[in-house]
Write a protein that holds these residues in place. Structure first.
Motif: not given
Length: 166
Positions: A73-76, A105-106, A112-113
């Motif tokens: 599955k893909p990474t977050p 959160d993941q 995210a940054t």
């Protein structure tokens, strides 16, 4: 004996084929021991071993015959980047911040940054983005890291001086 050797070789070939199919995914790998390795990235594979990158960044080498199952599955981080690509076109900072929060959160802090930096490029005073990045608004300015400590130390020194301690 020959049959058991064939079955073992078939199993190893099947596992290697599964692992080799798509690198850089956040795979779930279940070991025969019952241990479940969630959201790992396959970084290297050969006929005998698979090297995994764990969520904490450490690597772990696993013998392929110890693997019971492998779900790709893909990474977050990959999922965040894919969704962020579309959001950046809309310049919807509220949705970008929500996606970045989900990424944090993941465990996809790097991606995210980057997204939060994009938000701050669009809206320099976006409070939610600053707070998610660990910034504090002190003296009317958003500060980060050592600048926060320096500001608070200076403020504490001024307070002590005003109270006659220094």
């Amino acid at each position: 004996m020959m049959r058991s050797k064939f079955i073992r070789l078939w199993f190893v070939a099947t596992v290697v084929a599964l692992v080799a199919a798509v690198p850089a995914l956040a795979d779930d790998i279940k070991l025969k021991s019952g241990e479940l390795l969630k959201d790992v990235e396959v970084v290297k594979k050969d006929e005998a071993f698979v090297t995994l990158k764990m969520l904490d960044g450490k690597t772990r080498k696993i013998n392929v015959i110890d693997i019971e199952s492998h779900v790709e599955k893909p990474t977050p981080g990959q999922e965040l980047e894919s969704k962020a690509k579309d959001l950046k076109k809309t310049k919807n900072v509220a949705e970008m911040v929500t996606l970045a929060k989900w990424g944090m959160d993941q465990g996809a802090k790097i991606q995210a940054t980057k997204l939060l930096n994009d938000v701050l490029t669009l809206d320099k005073e976006n409070e939610a983005a600053h707070l998610l990045m660990g910034h504090e608004k002190l003296g009317g300015k958003w500060l980060a890291g050592k600048a926060i400590e320096d500001f608070k130390a200076k403020e504490d020194g001024e307070r002590r001086k005003a109270q006659g301690w220094i």
